[in-house]
Design an enzyme around this catalytic site. Structure first.
Site, PDB file in Angstrom:
ATOM      1  N   ARG A  86       0.334  15.630  20.572  1.00  0.00           N
ATOM      2  CA  ARG A  86       1.308  16.622  20.115  1.00  0.00           C
ATOM      3  C   ARG A  86       2.583  16.572  20.947  1.00  0.00           C
ATOM      4  O   ARG A  86       3.679  16.879  20.439  1.00  0.00           O
ATOM      5  CB  ARG A  86       0.696  18.013  20.133  1.00  0.00           C
ATOM      6  N   TYR A 125       3.773  13.736  22.247  1.00  0.00           N
ATOM      7  CA  TYR A 125       4.442  12.558  21.680  1.00  0.00           C
ATOM      8  C   TYR A 125       5.161  12.941  20.393  1.00  0.00           C
ATOM      9  O   TYR A 125       6.320  12.559  20.169  1.00  0.00           O
ATOM     10  CB  TYR A 125       3.417  11.458  21.403  1.00  0.00           C
ATOM     11  N   LYS A 178     -11.668 -14.448  14.399  1.00  0.00           N
ATOM     12  CA  LYS A 178     -10.861 -14.826  13.230  1.00  0.00           C
ATOM     13  C   LYS A 178     -10.703 -13.565  12.375  1.00  0.00           C
ATOM     14  O   LYS A 178     -11.605 -13.197  11.626  1.00  0.00           O
ATOM     15  CB  LYS A 178     -11.515 -15.947  12.436  1.00  0.00           C
ATOM     16  N   GLU A 182      -1.706 -11.007  13.363  1.00  0.00           N
ATOM     17  CA  GLU A 182      -2.533 -10.691  12.198  1.00  0.00           C
ATOM     18  C   GLU A 182      -2.465  -9.190  11.952  1.00  0.00           C
ATOM     19  O   GLU A 182      -2.907  -8.388  12.783  1.00  0.00           O
ATOM     20  CB  GLU A 182      -3.981 -11.111  12.425  1.00  0.00           C
ATOM     21  N   LYS A 192     -16.800 -20.458  10.843  1.00  0.00           N
ATOM     22  CA  LYS A 192     -16.941 -19.303   9.961  1.00  0.00           C
ATOM     23  C   LYS A 192     -18.339 -18.685  10.045  1.00  0.00           C
ATOM     24  O   LYS A 192     -19.325 -19.343  10.366  1.00  0.00           O
ATOM     25  CB  LYS A 192     -16.667 -19.721   8.506  1.00  0.00           C
ATOM     26  N   CYS A 243     -15.133  21.437  -4.534  1.00  0.00           N
ATOM     27  CA  CYS A 243     -14.422  20.234  -4.966  1.00  0.00           C
ATOM     28  C   CYS A 243     -13.415  19.816  -3.901  1.00  0.00           C
ATOM     29  O   CYS A 243     -12.616  20.637  -3.442  1.00  0.00           O
ATOM     30  CB  CYS A 243     -13.709  20.507  -6.295  1.00  0.00           C
ATOM     31  N   CYS A 291      -9.640  20.432  -5.644  1.00  0.00           N
ATOM     32  CA  CYS A 291      -9.083  21.754  -5.963  1.00  0.00           C
ATOM     33  C   CYS A 291      -9.788  22.899  -5.259  1.00  0.00           C
ATOM     34  O   CYS A 291      -9.399  24.060  -5.415  1.00  0.00           O
ATOM     35  CB  CYS A 291      -9.118  21.987  -7.470  1.00  0.00           C
TER      36      CYS A 291
END
EC number: 6.5.1.2
Length: 706
Positions: free
Chosen positions: A62, A64, A152, A209, A348, A439, A442
């Site tokens: 906060r 920052y 990787k 990456e 891999k 929900c 909503c």
């Protein structure tokens, strides 16, 4: 020199225990503002470095945020915005398209295999070629080679170019020679420094990456599902789709991160790769903490095996390891082929297959309020397709399978299409997942109905509202071609549409203010909506989205009751009468009754009827002159609405559908037609006729369109 030096606290008050009770912006002179902006930028860059690179923040989040907000306010008030400012991380104005930029050095692919024998062959070739280039004979001792081993990453590879310490450009890999300039988007990624720290080279091009952390990916997918959007298949797709957004503010909202792992070119090169990586953090470039240096291929293979064991516990996706020759001079001697560097090799991992872990569960709200729990998975290969979500069907099935977040499960695909959780392979949790009581969209109560669960919010629920509008405009509804999923979401999110009825109150000026809408597209949509004000009764009944009432059932109801008023009266007061209609039994009749006795639905329907007058169905006026033919309509017709034309052909035995297929006999094209249906007709060799030709076709069968 970095602010982390010993006397930095004395020179910048915003580094340690910074004040956040700032004087009002309007009380500062421009010189005072400039001085404070310079200090804030310098401090925030250092806080970014400590947070993203060192994992050692020295202020609270906060605090920052308060510094960042102050910097934004000063830049806005005094016109001090600058491309290098940390505030550029919140995005900027959308761009029309990406420029293409050539890479400083080729960004080639990596030769790869999952077979350890191939890795050993790579090592043998490297040692042999270095030995021969050094003048040694085949009988002499093999060249000494150290390898740098790195994870990787399964993300998006990019080039980042810094000139005099400032980020000049960021470019996607593209074809390896040139790519898209996505600098605007790269600046929004918190771990991409806008300026380098410390004693950096005057020129530096590095490869990094960009990726989306696994937890952030699952959370982002959860939010997309709960908003009714299609989730991403895996973190790499999410990253690639994000980094190429034309609106940087969208990129800023998504949780991207980056690891830097190679120098492509620099004004001051180190002798080894490990030495470069050691300097990266000093410059503010984040490196992965799993990098290791080994002195032979056996060590590299062991490294790969350790990373495979650790794979599931890492906060990011990896699909193998990269083994690189450490010595730069040796790299130059080994060179490259047209496609890949000869000094690097990717070992891999085997693809995950069918068995994976449930990372989270999202709740999807359907058009009718049905609640569907969706398992968010660590991406797994199922039948050659990467799957990152699977249906859990309903609460009863969840309990029967005793499935929960953290469990290892087997995923299958029903009919090779829909992924679902088949069984729990290993419990990683206690008990089974429980649906929330309310929900997530909503906050209305969720109620059980047998094995199913439903949101009780009705059309007051945004998820149900969006899907209701989409369905109302779909091929099974009133076929409003200009209203697809994306445009409906845009209309709802902008506040222009809060109900189906609001469609009929849209105006051209409000539409053209939305991104991507021009005069023509706005006018076309408004014309389509206007034509739908007097739809055939069957089309209107189907468009309302009444549970179990699709186009076929709607036609039967229209034939039975003739008018909407008669149908609605029966639905509310005499549901038993509905059971006399073909294909409607007790359950469907009860669903129709519940739909119209819902206060929210009744109000929504009444609001629509203020703009729409469904036409009475008169089946006696028809015949079978067009029996067996299928028509599709697009564009506006003269003299009659498209809905009237559809009703006419249906009254005389034909089918009128909303989409073109190989079973379509004619596509009728009016003014301002949609391009998609015409393209589909051409692809399926469907005859395309204009309005005059359509009228002549009807007249030849004794049918008057008027």
């Amino acid at each position: 020199m970095s602010l982390a030096d010993e006397n930095a606290d004395e020179t910048n008050p915003y580094l340690r225990d910074p004040p956040t009770d700032f004087d009002p912006v309007e009380d500062l002179s421009e010189d005072e503002a400039r001085e404070q902006v310079a200090l804030l930028r310098e401090a925030i860059r250092e806080h970014d470095r400590r947070y993203y690179v060192e994992n050692d923040p020295i202020i609270a989040d906060r605090t920052y945020d308060a510094l960042f907000t102050r910097l934004q306010d000063l830049e806005d008030e005094f016109g001090l915005a600058h491309p290098d400012s940390p505030t550029r991380s919140v995005g900027g104005e959308p761009i029309e398209e990406f420029e293409t930029a050539e890479h400083v050095a080729p960004m080639l692919s990596i030769d790869a295999s999952g077979d350890p024998d191939d890795v050993r062959e790579f090592d043998e070739r490297v040692r042999r070629e270095l030995r021969e280039r050094g003048g040694a004979s085949a009988d002499e001792h093999a060249a000494e080679v150290d390898y740098v081993c790195e994870p990787k990453f399964d993300g998006v590879s990019m080039e980042f170019v810094y000139e005099d310490g400032s980020l000049e450009r960021a470019v996607t890999r593209g074809d390896g020679r040139e790519g898209d300039d996505v600098t605007h988007n790269a600046r929004t990624i918190g771990s991409v420094p806008h300026r380098l720290h410390g004693d950096y080279p005057e020129f530096l091009a590095v490869r990094g990456e960009v990726y989306m952390p696994k937890d952030a990916f699952q959370e982002h997918n959860r939010e997309r599902i709960e908003r009714g959007e299609e989730p991403f298949a895996n973190p790499r797709n999410a990253t690639a789709g994000t980094i190429r957004q034309l609106d940087p503010s969208i990129v800023a909202e998504r949780p991207l991160d980056v690891f830097f792992f190679d120098v492509l070119d620099a004004s001051d090169l180190e002798d080894s790769h490990r030495a470069e990586l050691e300097r990266f953090p000093d410059w503010g470039l984040r490196v992965n903490d799993r990098v290791a240096v080994v002195d032979d291929v056996t060590g590299a293979i062991d490294y790969r095996d350790r990373m495979l064991d650790a794979r599931d516990d890492l906060p990011y996706e990896i699909d193998g390891v990269v083994i690189k020759v450490d010595d730069r001079e040796a790299r130059e001697e080994l060179g490259r082929t047209a496609r890949h560097d000869r000094w690097a090799y990717a070992y891999k991992f085997p693809a995950r297959s069918e068995v994976t872990t449930i990372a989270d569960v999202a709740v999807q709200i359907g058009r009718t309020g049905r609640v569907t729990p969706v398992a968010l998975l660590d991406p797994v290969d199922v039948g050659g397709v990467t799957v990152s979500r699977a249906s859990l069907h309903n609460p009863e099935e969840i309990a029967a399978k005793n499935v929960n977040v953290g469990d290892t499960v087997r995923v299958q695909r029903a009919g090779d299409v829909i992924p679902y959780v088949a069984e729990v392979v290993e419990k990683g949790s206690d008990g089974h997942y429980e649906l929330p009581d309310r929900c997530p969209v909503c906050d209305s109560p969720i109620e059980r109905d047998g094995p199913m669960a439903f949101c009780t919010g009705g059309l007051a629920c945004d998820a149900q509202l969006r899907r209701s509008i989409e369905y109302y405009a779909s091929d099974d509804g009133l076929d409003l071609e200009g209203l697809g999923e994306k445009s409906v979401r845009q209309l709802v999110d902008s506040g222009l549409v809060g109900s189906v009825a609001d469609l009929y109150e849209l105006d051209r000026e409000a539409l053209t203010e939305l991104d991507g809408w021009g005069e023509t597209s706005a006018e076309n949509l408004l014309a389509e909506i206007d034509e739908s004000r007097e739809p055939p009764l069957a089309d209107f009944l189907s468009a309302l989205g009444i549970p179990h009432v699709g186009p076929a059932t709607a036609r039967e109801l229209a034939r039975e009751f003739g008018t909407f008023e008669a149908f609605r009266e029966a639905a509310v007061a005499d549901p038993d009468r509905l059971e006399g209609v073909d294909e409607i039994g007790e359950t469907v009749a009860e669903q129709i009754h519940d739909f119209f006795t819902s206060e929210a639905n009744a109000e929504a329907v009444d609001a629509i009827l203020e703009h729409v007058s469904p036409r009475e169905t008169d089946v006696e006026a028809g015949g079978d002159e067009l029996d067996g033919l299928t028509f599709v309509f697009t564009g506006s017709l003269e003299g009659v609405t498209r809905s009237e034309a559809q009703a006419t052909v249906e009254a005389h035995g034909a089918n009128a559908t909303g989409s073109v297929s190989g079973n379509t006999d004619y596509l009728v094209v009016g003014e301002n037609p949609g391009a998609t249906k015409r393209e589909d007709a051409e692809a399926n060799d469907v005859p395309i006729v204009d309005e005059n030709e359509f009228r002549e076709l009807l007249a030849a069968r004794g049918i008057d369109l008027e």
